[in-house]
Scaffold this motif. Structure first.
Motif, mmCIF file in Angstrom:
data_model
loop_
_atom_site.group_PDB
_atom_site.id
_atom_site.type_symbol
_atom_site.label_atom_id
_atom_site.label_comp_id
_atom_site.label_asym_id
_atom_site.label_seq_id
_atom_site.Cartn_x
_atom_site.Cartn_y
_atom_site.Cartn_z
ATOM 1 N N ALA A 1 0.835 -1.205 0.000
ATOM 2 C CA ALA A 1 0.000 0.000 0.000
ATOM 3 C C ALA A 1 0.875 1.262 0.000
ATOM 4 O O ALA A 1 0.590 2.221 -0.732
ATOM 5 C CB ALA A 1 -0.940 -0.003 1.196
ATOM 6 N N LEU A 2 1.938 1.258 0.809
ATOM 7 C CA LEU A 2 2.834 2.408 0.843
ATOM 8 C C LEU A 2 3.446 2.643 -0.533
ATOM 9 O O LEU A 2 3.460 3.768 -1.034
ATOM 10 C CB LEU A 2 3.932 2.213 1.896
ATOM 11 C CG LEU A 2 4.986 3.316 1.962
ATOM 12 C CD1 LEU A 2 4.363 4.655 2.361
ATOM 13 C CD2 LEU A 2 6.102 2.922 2.929
ATOM 14 N N GLY A 3 3.930 1.572 -1.152
ATOM 15 C CA GLY A 3 4.515 1.699 -2.492
ATOM 16 C C GLY A 3 3.508 2.239 -3.494
ATOM 17 O O GLY A 3 3.822 3.127 -4.294
ATOM 18 N N SER A 4 2.293 1.736 -3.447
ATOM 19 C CA SER A 4 1.255 2.197 -4.381
ATOM 20 C C SER A 4 0.901 3.662 -4.145
ATOM 21 O O SER A 4 0.749 4.436 -5.097
ATOM 22 C CB SER A 4 -0.001 1.335 -4.237
ATOM 23 O OG SER A 4 0.266 0.017 -4.638
ATOM 24 N N LEU A 5 0.756 4.045 -2.879
ATOM 25 C CA LEU A 5 0.401 5.430 -2.577
ATOM 26 C C LEU A 5 1.540 6.394 -2.933
ATOM 27 O O LEU A 5 1.288 7.480 -3.470
ATOM 28 C CB LEU A 5 0.019 5.571 -1.106
ATOM 29 C CG LEU A 5 -1.321 4.935 -0.728
ATOM 30 C CD1 LEU A 5 -1.481 4.890 0.796
ATOM 31 C CD2 LEU A 5 -2.478 5.660 -1.379
ATOM 32 N N LEU A 6 2.769 6.005 -2.658
ATOM 33 C CA LEU A 6 3.895 6.853 -3.037
ATOM 34 C C LEU A 6 3.988 6.990 -4.553
ATOM 35 O O LEU A 6 4.251 8.075 -5.078
ATOM 36 C CB LEU A 6 5.207 6.308 -2.467
ATOM 37 C CG LEU A 6 5.424 6.517 -0.978
ATOM 38 C CD1 LEU A 6 6.644 5.742 -0.507
ATOM 39 C CD2 LEU A 6 5.548 7.989 -0.642
ATOM 40 N N SER A 7 3.753 5.894 -5.259
ATOM 41 C CA SER A 7 3.775 5.925 -6.724
ATOM 42 C C SER A 7 2.704 6.875 -7.252
ATOM 43 O O SER A 7 2.957 7.713 -8.120
ATOM 44 C CB SER A 7 3.571 4.518 -7.275
ATOM 45 O OG SER A 7 3.528 4.539 -8.677
ATOM 46 N N ARG A 8 1.507 6.763 -6.714
ATOM 47 C CA ARG A 8 0.412 7.641 -7.124
ATOM 48 C C ARG A 8 0.753 9.101 -6.819
ATOM 49 O O ARG A 8 0.562 9.989 -7.658
ATOM 50 C CB ARG A 8 -0.867 7.232 -6.401
ATOM 51 C CG ARG A 8 -2.041 8.127 -6.710
ATOM 52 C CD ARG A 8 -3.260 7.645 -5.958
ATOM 53 N NE ARG A 8 -4.316 8.630 -6.025
ATOM 54 C CZ ARG A 8 -5.398 8.593 -5.257
ATOM 55 N NH1 ARG A 8 -5.558 7.620 -4.381
ATOM 56 N NH2 ARG A 8 -6.314 9.522 -5.374
ATOM 57 N N PHE A 9 1.249 9.351 -5.631
ATOM 58 C CA PHE A 9 1.610 10.707 -5.241
ATOM 59 C C PHE A 9 2.660 11.280 -6.190
ATOM 60 O O PHE A 9 2.535 12.410 -6.670
ATOM 61 C CB PHE A 9 2.125 10.704 -3.791
ATOM 62 C CG PHE A 9 2.517 12.054 -3.284
ATOM 63 C CD1 PHE A 9 1.548 12.969 -2.885
ATOM 64 C CD2 PHE A 9 3.849 12.422 -3.212
ATOM 65 C CE1 PHE A 9 1.913 14.231 -2.411
ATOM 66 C CE2 PHE A 9 4.210 13.675 -2.750
ATOM 67 C CZ PHE A 9 3.246 14.581 -2.350
ATOM 68 N N ASN A 10 3.707 10.494 -6.483
ATOM 69 C CA ASN A 10 4.770 10.968 -7.369
ATOM 70 C C ASN A 10 4.246 11.209 -8.777
ATOM 71 O O ASN A 10 4.649 12.193 -9.426
ATOM 72 C CB ASN A 10 5.940 9.986 -7.373
ATOM 73 C CG ASN A 10 6.754 10.101 -6.105
ATOM 74 O OD1 ASN A 10 6.901 11.168 -5.538
ATOM 75 N ND2 ASN A 10 7.276 8.982 -5.651
ATOM 76 N N ARG A 11 3.405 10.339 -9.284
ATOM 77 C CA ARG A 11 2.815 10.545 -10.615
ATOM 78 C C ARG A 11 2.026 11.845 -10.657
ATOM 79 O O ARG A 11 2.154 12.635 -11.588
ATOM 80 C CB ARG A 11 1.893 9.390 -10.997
ATOM 81 C CG ARG A 11 2.546 8.240 -11.677
ATOM 82 C CD ARG A 11 1.531 7.268 -12.285
ATOM 83 N NE ARG A 11 0.339 7.041 -11.495
ATOM 84 C CZ ARG A 11 0.228 6.143 -10.494
ATOM 85 N NH1 ARG A 11 1.275 5.414 -10.174
ATOM 86 N NH2 ARG A 11 -0.897 5.993 -9.843
ATOM 87 N N GLU A 12 1.189 12.048 -9.658
ATOM 88 C CA GLU A 12 0.346 13.231 -9.629
ATOM 89 C C GLU A 12 1.161 14.502 -9.400
ATOM 90 O O GLU A 12 0.846 15.543 -9.967
ATOM 91 C CB GLU A 12 -0.777 13.054 -8.617
ATOM 92 C CG GLU A 12 -1.770 11.999 -9.096
ATOM 93 C CD GLU A 12 -2.903 11.728 -8.130
ATOM 94 O OE1 GLU A 12 -3.095 12.508 -7.175
ATOM 95 O OE2 GLU A 12 -3.612 10.729 -8.350
ATOM 96 N N MET A 13 2.196 14.417 -8.590
ATOM 97 C CA MET A 13 3.067 15.581 -8.400
ATOM 98 C C MET A 13 3.793 15.900 -9.696
ATOM 99 O O MET A 13 3.989 17.061 -10.026
ATOM 100 C CB MET A 13 4.084 15.327 -7.281
ATOM 101 C CG MET A 13 3.490 15.341 -5.885
ATOM 102 S SD MET A 13 2.749 16.923 -5.437
ATOM 103 C CE MET A 13 4.184 17.947 -5.329
ATOM 104 N N GLY A 14 4.185 14.862 -10.424
ATOM 105 C CA GLY A 14 4.855 15.073 -11.705
ATOM 106 C C GLY A 14 3.957 15.756 -12.709
ATOM 107 O O GLY A 14 4.409 16.589 -13.503
ATOM 108 N N SER A 15 2.671 15.458 -12.686
ATOM 109 C CA SER A 15 1.757 16.101 -13.629
ATOM 110 C C SER A 15 1.565 17.573 -13.276
ATOM 111 O O SER A 15 1.285 18.390 -14.128
ATOM 112 C CB SER A 15 0.417 15.373 -13.687
ATOM 113 O OG SER A 15 -0.296 15.522 -12.471
ATOM 114 N N VAL A 16 1.727 17.912 -12.004
ATOM 115 C CA VAL A 16 1.581 19.304 -11.556
ATOM 116 C C VAL A 16 2.864 20.075 -11.855
ATOM 117 O O VAL A 16 2.831 21.210 -12.327
ATOM 118 C CB VAL A 16 1.260 19.363 -10.049
ATOM 119 C CG1 VAL A 16 1.354 20.779 -9.523
ATOM 120 C CG2 VAL A 16 -0.114 18.782 -9.793
#
Length: 156
Positions: A138-153
């Motif tokens: 779950a931590l890996g998935s949430l960090l991945s999602r966070f990084n993807r979304e931060m990258g889009s911003v």
């Protein structure tokens, strides 16, 4: 803000995320410093970051590193010079532009980087071994999602 005002202030989930991200970033800087020293005792954390990007891409122009990290070309040049002096990266001709050069890891640089990263992974695994497998996933998935979304911003 007074102590009483701080005590009565409601801490939101966003406040908690911001605080924990600050802690994580401080620890990440410390970890980068430590892993840089694991690669070579004279390696600076900024140069380690550049070296990691070279490893990720296989070869790269220094100007591309400058763009990627948002560092002025002079700063990148100084860090690349350090990496070259330590024998961790080398320059080779750019096949797409005879006037340009690309940076590549040297065999020693690749070996040292791999060993340092394996050590970092062992330390991280030792920290997370007490966690349930599902929590680690779950931590890996949430960090991945966070990084993807931060990258889009941020565009990175």
């Amino acid at each position: 803000m007074t102590s009483a005002a701080q005590a009565s202030r409601t801490v939101t989930p966003y406040d908690e995320v911001e605080r924990e991200l600050a802690v994580l970033l401080r620890r990440a800087r410390t970890m980068n410093r430590d892993i840089a020293v694991d690669v070579h005792p004279d390696l600076q954390p900024a140069a380690y970051a550049l070296m990691s990007r070279v490893a990720e891409l296989g070869s790269v122009r220094a100007s591309d590193l400058s763009d990627y990290f948002g560092i002025d070309k002079g700063g990148v040049s100084r860090q690349v010079a350090l990496l070259e002096r330590l024998g961790l990266v080398a320059r080779e001709p750019d096949p797409d532009d005879g006037r340009a050069q690309r940076l590549v890891l040297t065999p020693d640089g690749g070996t040292r980087l791999t060993a340092a990263r394996e050590g970092r992974r062992r330390r991280l695994r030792a920290q997370l071994d007490r966690w349930a497998d599902g929590d680690v996933s779950a931590l890996g998935s949430l960090l991945s999602r966070f990084n993807r979304e931060m990258g889009s911003v941020t565009g990175t």
